[in-house]
Scaffold this active site. Structure first.
Site, short mmCIF file in Angstrom:
data_model
loop_
_atom_site.label_atom_id
_atom_site.label_comp_id
_atom_site.label_asym_id
_atom_site.label_seq_id
_atom_site.Cartn_x
_atom_site.Cartn_y
_atom_site.Cartn_z
N CYS A 6 0.94 -1.07 0.07
CA CYS A 6 0.14 0.04 -0.09
C CYS A 6 0.87 1.36 0.11
O CYS A 6 2.03 1.35 -0.85
CB CYS A 6 -1.13 0.04 1.13
SG CYS A 6 -0.21 -0.01 2.93
N ARG A 56 -2.06 -0.56 5.54
CA ARG A 56 -3.43 -1.37 5.14
C ARG A 56 -2.98 -2.69 4.68
O ARG A 56 -3.96 -3.84 4.76
CB ARG A 56 -4.05 -0.65 3.94
CG ARG A 56 -4.43 0.83 4.37
CD ARG A 56 -4.87 1.70 3.19
NE ARG A 56 -3.79 2.34 2.62
CZ ARG A 56 -3.56 3.20 1.43
NH1 ARG A 56 -4.58 3.45 0.89
NH2 ARG A 56 -2.43 3.61 1.22
#
Length: 324
Positions: free
Chosen positions: A276, A281
């Site tokens: 990410c 994430r």
């Protein structure tokens, strides 16, 4: 309205809010229960409520910054402590290395200072209603697993799921903590990829899937988040990290998750490398793939786009290729 009156009103409102939340027991008032054994990587509210007060259970509210600390102060699961997720990053805020996991020594220090022992069962959670809230909690879970912590769970649905069950919160700061000595295991290299490892696997689509789980505007190169270049890693496939969650922040069913990833060629027979912006994430997606779907070979490229887009060679040219 003068300043003195305004201050009185603010404290009165905060006092009223705290009074409601503190109807739940504090850490010291929790009924003492026998230690828990193994815990699932994804923990339900019902399980946590049933085991709250167990002698070896440590519950961590995860957030970042002063806003998260204030949210914790307003209300948290009884007995929780607060840990800022940036504290277990090696150099948060440093361009090119912001997402790199903390060193073993730094991780041990944070765990020990917060009274967490190697044998404790740890459950991480936070508010999952914000932009990356669930991901920050998952990043702490991933770091625990990376350093070999045996009993680590992620609360499905977070604090919102807790409140939806009608279970009240407690307010105020963390309970008194007794520092301990925490000794982490050697890092589990099967859970992490470096930039050079990703580079070496760019032309290996039969065996490796590079998964971009950012937002669409990041994938398209329109949003850079302060990086010098926008775009994506060549050959990557795109699945937004939020697709695995229901509207209430809980994970979707196993069948739904299988469908989401199968259509993009993210299958269990391949090695999956996820990135990410800074490996935050990623941790949430890794949790879904590895612990819910049972994928055996999933790695967090924690340097992620922050490293990939900004790192240069000694001659000043960029080290890693970019696709748009």
């Amino acid at each position: 309205m003068n300043k003195k009156v305004l201050i009185i009103i603010v404290f009165a409102v905060l006092g009223a809010v705290t009074a409601w939340y503190t109807k739940a027991p504090s850490a010291g008032e929790l009924p003492q229960k026998p230690p828990v054994g193994d815990i699932n990587p994804v923990v339900t509210v019902d399980w946590l409520a049933e085991n709250l007060g167990a002698a070896n259970l440590r519950v961590i509210y995860v957030g970042t910054g002063s806003g998260a600390k204030f949210s914790f102060w307003k209300g948290h699961i009884p007995g929780s402590i607060f840990i800022d997720a940036n504290d277990i990053m090696e150099s948060p805020g440093a361009k090119g290395t912001a997402g790199i996991v903390a060193s073993k020594k730094k991780f041990e220090k944070v765990m020990g200072e917060n009274g967490i022992s190697n044998d404790d069962a740890v459950v991480v959670y936070g508010k999952y209603s914000g932009e990356w809230d669930a991901a920050w909690a998952a990043r702490v879970w991933w770091t625990l697993k990376y350093y070999g912590h045996k009993k680590a769970g992620f609360l499905d649905g977070g604090i919102e799921a807790w409140k939806s069950k009608g279970i009240k919160l407690t307010g105020g700061g963390s309970p008194d903590l007794t520092p301990v000595t925490y000794t982490a295991s050697a890092p589990d290299g099967s859970l992490r990829a470096t930039g050079d490892y990703v580079l070496a696997n760019l032309n290996n689509p039969k065996n490796v899937v590079i998964l971009d789980n950012r937002e669409k505007d990041e994938w398209e190169g329109k949003a850079k988040f302060g990086s010098e270049r926008g775009g994506r890693i060549p050959g990557a496939v795109f699945v937004n990290w939020k697709e695995v969650m229901n509207p209430n922040g809980t994970f979707k069913s196993k069948a739904e998750l299988q469908s989401i990833y199968k259509t993009k060629g993210v299958t269990p027979d391949k090695e999956i490398i996820i990135y990410c912006q800074g490996g935050i994430r990623v941790a949430h997606t890794l949790l879904a793939l590895k612990e819910i779907l049972g994928y055996t070979n999933v790695k967090n490229y924690d340097g992620s786009w922050d490293e990939w887009a900004n790192t240069k060679k000694p001659d000043g040219t960029y080290k890693y290729p970019v696709e748009k």
